[in-house]
Design a protein around this motif. Sequence first.
Motif, PDB file in Angstrom:
ATOM      1  N   TRP A  22       0.831  -1.207   0.000  1.00  0.00           N
ATOM      2  CA  TRP A  22       0.000   0.000   0.000  1.00  0.00           C
ATOM      3  C   TRP A  22       0.867   1.260   0.000  1.00  0.00           C
ATOM      4  O   TRP A  22       0.601   2.207  -0.740  1.00  0.00           O
ATOM      5  CB  TRP A  22      -0.932  -0.017   1.214  1.00  0.00           C
ATOM      6  CG  TRP A  22      -1.812   1.178   1.346  1.00  0.00           C
ATOM      7  CD1 TRP A  22      -2.999   1.390   0.710  1.00  0.00           C
ATOM      8  CD2 TRP A  22      -1.592   2.324   2.178  1.00  0.00           C
ATOM      9  NE1 TRP A  22      -3.531   2.609   1.093  1.00  0.00           N
ATOM     10  CE2 TRP A  22      -2.679   3.206   1.988  1.00  0.00           C
ATOM     11  CE3 TRP A  22      -0.579   2.700   3.054  1.00  0.00           C
ATOM     12  CZ2 TRP A  22      -2.780   4.430   2.647  1.00  0.00           C
ATOM     13  CZ3 TRP A  22      -0.677   3.911   3.713  1.00  0.00           C
ATOM     14  CH2 TRP A  22      -1.770   4.763   3.503  1.00  0.00           C
ATOM     15  N   GLY A  27      -1.246   4.103  -1.657  1.00  0.00           N
ATOM     16  CA  GLY A  27      -1.265   4.764  -0.361  1.00  0.00           C
ATOM     17  C   GLY A  27      -0.200   5.821  -0.178  1.00  0.00           C
ATOM     18  O   GLY A  27      -0.424   6.826   0.500  1.00  0.00           O
ATOM     19  N   ASN A  30      -1.192   9.333  -1.349  1.00  0.00           N
ATOM     20  CA  ASN A  30      -2.273   9.830  -0.494  1.00  0.00           C
ATOM     21  C   ASN A  30      -1.759  10.227   0.881  1.00  0.00           C
ATOM     22  O   ASN A  30      -2.184  11.229   1.453  1.00  0.00           O
ATOM     23  CB  ASN A  30      -3.371   8.773  -0.346  1.00  0.00           C
ATOM     24  CG  ASN A  30      -4.161   8.569  -1.609  1.00  0.00           C
ATOM     25  OD1 ASN A  30      -4.159   9.404  -2.506  1.00  0.00           O
ATOM     26  ND2 ASN A  30      -4.822   7.436  -1.705  1.00  0.00           N
ATOM     27  N   LEU A  31      -0.836   9.435   1.403  1.00  0.00           N
ATOM     28  CA  LEU A  31      -0.265   9.724   2.713  1.00  0.00           C
ATOM     29  C   LEU A  31       0.547  11.015   2.688  1.00  0.00           C
ATOM     30  O   LEU A  31       0.457  11.838   3.600  1.00  0.00           O
ATOM     31  CB  LEU A  31       0.589   8.544   3.184  1.00  0.00           C
ATOM     32  CG  LEU A  31       0.987   8.511   4.639  1.00  0.00           C
ATOM     33  CD1 LEU A  31      -0.215   8.579   5.563  1.00  0.00           C
ATOM     34  CD2 LEU A  31       1.784   7.232   4.914  1.00  0.00           C
ATOM     35  N   THR A  34      -1.906  13.901   2.451  1.00  0.00           N
ATOM     36  CA  THR A  34      -2.577  14.094   3.736  1.00  0.00           C
ATOM     37  C   THR A  34      -1.649  14.770   4.740  1.00  0.00           C
ATOM     38  O   THR A  34      -2.047  15.708   5.436  1.00  0.00           O
ATOM     39  CB  THR A  34      -3.070  12.737   4.287  1.00  0.00           C
ATOM     40  OG1 THR A  34      -4.083  12.245   3.408  1.00  0.00           O
ATOM     41  CG2 THR A  34      -3.623  12.868   5.684  1.00  0.00           C
ATOM     42  N   CYS A 104     -10.276  10.832   2.848  1.00  0.00           N
ATOM     43  CA  CYS A 104      -9.008  10.230   2.430  1.00  0.00           C
ATOM     44  C   CYS A 104      -8.017  10.197   3.589  1.00  0.00           C
ATOM     45  O   CYS A 104      -7.334   9.194   3.809  1.00  0.00           O
ATOM     46  CB  CYS A 104      -8.422  11.002   1.246  1.00  0.00           C
ATOM     47  SG  CYS A 104      -6.841  10.349   0.655  1.00  0.00           S
ATOM     48  N   CYS A 108      -6.285   6.963   5.301  1.00  0.00           N
ATOM     49  CA  CYS A 108      -4.826   6.845   5.459  1.00  0.00           C
ATOM     50  C   CYS A 108      -4.471   6.543   6.910  1.00  0.00           C
ATOM     51  O   CYS A 108      -3.627   5.675   7.182  1.00  0.00           O
ATOM     52  CB  CYS A 108      -4.127   8.132   5.017  1.00  0.00           C
ATOM     53  SG  CYS A 108      -4.008   8.353   3.237  1.00  0.00           S
ATOM     54  N   THR A 111      -5.333   2.912   7.814  1.00  0.00           N
ATOM     55  CA  THR A 111      -4.369   1.984   7.225  1.00  0.00           C
ATOM     56  C   THR A 111      -3.018   2.103   7.913  1.00  0.00           C
ATOM     57  O   THR A 111      -2.352   1.092   8.167  1.00  0.00           O
ATOM     58  CB  THR A 111      -4.236   2.236   5.710  1.00  0.00           C
ATOM     59  OG1 THR A 111      -5.533   2.136   5.111  1.00  0.00           O
ATOM     60  CG2 THR A 111      -3.302   1.235   5.059  1.00  0.00           C
TER      61      THR A 111
END
Length: 136
Positions: A22, A27, A30-31, A34, A104, A108, A111
Motif C-alpha cells: 500500500w 497509499g 495519499n499519505l 494528507t 481520504c 490513510c 491503514t
Amino acid sequence: MQYVNLSDRILDLRRAAGFAAWLREEGGPNLVETAALFGGPHWGSRADALIQLVTEGAEPLEHIQDLRALRDFLHDALGGGLPVASVEDGDIDFLEPDDPKVICALECLTTLDQGVTALDAARTLKRRLTHGALGA
C-alpha cells in the motif's frame, strides 16, 4: 509457557506485506498529500522522504519510528474532533467531515494504524524466530 498461534502470526506477516505494498503503490501519494495538507511543508516533506525510501526498496519496518511519528501526528490532527483544520500556504482552513480530503485522510490514518500494528507484530515474531523463543 505461552505459545504463539502461528496462524495469527502468519496473518500479521500478510498484513505487514500488504501495508508495504500500500505504501509503495496507491497509499504513498495519499499519505504524502494528507501529511502536507494537515501538517504543512514539514510533515509533507517528512512523509515524502519516507515514501521515497520505501518505494526504492527499503522495508517499512526499517522506518517504524518515522511511521509511528507520522501516525501520531495524524492522530493529533484528525483525532481531536471536528472541525478539522488544514494548513496550506500558512493559512488554516477548516474542513467539513464529509470533505473528500478528510475522508481520504481518515482512510490513510486507519491503514497507517493497522500497518504499524502489523509491523510491530512482525518485528516481535522475527525476534522470537531469531532467538529461538517461539514458545516464550
